[in-house]
Write an enzyme that holds these catalytic residues in place. Sequence first.
Site, PDB file in Angstrom:
ATOM      1  N   GLY A  26       0.800  -1.218   0.000  1.00  0.00           N
ATOM      2  CA  GLY A  26       0.000   0.000   0.000  1.00  0.00           C
ATOM      3  C   GLY A  26       0.833   1.269   0.000  1.00  0.00           C
ATOM      4  CG  ASP A  69       4.911   0.986   4.963  1.00  0.00           C
ATOM      5  OD1 ASP A  69       5.844   1.805   4.899  1.00  0.00           O
ATOM      6  OD2 ASP A  69       4.876   0.051   5.784  1.00  0.00           O
TER       7      ASP A  69
HETATM    8  P1  ADP Z   1      -3.395   0.595   6.132  1.00  0.00           P
HETATM    9  O1  ADP Z   1      -2.546  -0.611   6.398  1.00  0.00           O
HETATM   10  O2  ADP Z   1      -3.208   1.667   7.187  1.00  0.00           O
HETATM   11  O3  ADP Z   1      -4.820   0.259   5.872  1.00  0.00           O
HETATM   12  P2  ADP Z   1      -2.859   0.949   3.247  1.00  0.00           P
HETATM   13  O4  ADP Z   1      -1.588   1.411   2.638  1.00  0.00           O
HETATM   14  O5  ADP Z   1      -3.267  -0.451   2.982  1.00  0.00           O
HETATM   15  O6  ADP Z   1      -2.730   1.249   4.828  1.00  0.00           O
HETATM   16  O7  ADP Z   1      -4.046   1.897   2.801  1.00  0.00           O
HETATM   17  C1  ADP Z   1      -4.253   3.177   3.315  1.00  0.00           C
HETATM   18  C2  ADP Z   1      -4.803   4.068   2.216  1.00  0.00           C
HETATM   19  O8  ADP Z   1      -3.719   4.552   1.420  1.00  0.00           O
HETATM   20  C3  ADP Z   1      -5.762   3.377   1.250  1.00  0.00           C
HETATM   21  O9  ADP Z   1      -6.877   4.224   1.070  1.00  0.00           O
HETATM   22  C4  ADP Z   1      -4.954   3.306  -0.049  1.00  0.00           C
HETATM   23  O10 ADP Z   1      -5.787   3.385  -1.194  1.00  0.00           O
HETATM   24  C5  ADP Z   1      -4.105   4.543   0.061  1.00  0.00           C
HETATM   25  N1  ADP Z   1      -2.897   4.634  -0.771  1.00  0.00           N
HETATM   26  C6  ADP Z   1      -2.170   3.645  -1.352  1.00  0.00           C
HETATM   27  N2  ADP Z   1      -1.138   4.164  -2.034  1.00  0.00           N
HETATM   28  C7  ADP Z   1      -1.212   5.521  -1.890  1.00  0.00           C
HETATM   29  C8  ADP Z   1      -0.449   6.635  -2.376  1.00  0.00           C
HETATM   30  N3  ADP Z   1       0.624   6.469  -3.143  1.00  0.00           N
HETATM   31  N4  ADP Z   1      -0.848   7.892  -2.016  1.00  0.00           N
HETATM   32  C9  ADP Z   1      -1.927   8.090  -1.231  1.00  0.00           C
HETATM   33  N5  ADP Z   1      -2.679   7.093  -0.749  1.00  0.00           N
HETATM   34  C10 ADP Z   1      -2.333   5.825  -1.074  1.00  0.00           C
END
Ligand code: ADP
Length: 186
Positions: A38, A40
């Site tokens: 995601g 991260d």
């Molecule tokens: P968590 O484990 O906290 O749920 P995730 O990374 O799986 O974290 O998702 C958190 C949010 O970040 C989701 O809404 C996802 O669509 C979004 N996301 C993923 N990549 C990006 C990015 N490059 N910029 C902004 N938001 C993002």
Amino acid sequence: MVIRIGNNSLQLIVGDITKQTTDAIVNAANGSLLGGGGVDGAIHRASGPELLEECKQIRKEQLKGEYLPTGEAVITKGYRLPAKYVIHTVGPIWTGEGIDEKKKLLANCYINSLNLAKSYNLNSISFPSISTGVYRFPIDLASEIAIESIVNFLQTNIFGDVVLTLFTQNDYNIYFQAAQKIIKTN
Ligand code: ADP
């Protein structure tokens, strides 16, 4: 959408957080701080290997080998990112149990990240939608907690600009509705 709160602002946008030029961006990390999928994964890829090295260092020294507890936040440099800093926070995992505690922990992510940014004299910060990806927190509820926490902070602090960077138009629409609801009741 831009909401003015005193001399501060809260802006909602659709975008990629790794491209944001705010002083800091927030990473929805996991407690290991060693990267993941995601947002991260996207932040680590865009920042480069130095970010992982600094995270490992924090685990070893600041956290004495322990995981970063849920709701807490730590800060690193941004390296190859446009943002100068990355604030790493760990959102709660939604299981459908202990809902009040999970809500509190999600609010803590926003509040602790903002306080950390302020303590570094930063004036702008971008958040992703913490916990609503693989951590499965219902986005309707998460959006209200995020906006309430940020609005509360901006009403009681001199800070600057907060950006909620939503990855999809659908996420943006949900946050937009939450913002409208919260502004009306404020
Ligand atoms: P968590 O484990 O906290 O749920 P995730 O990374 O799986 O974290 O998702 C958190 C949010 O970040 C989701 O809404 C996802 O669509 C979004 N996301 C993923 N990549 C990006 C990015 N490059 N910029 C902004 N938001 C993002």
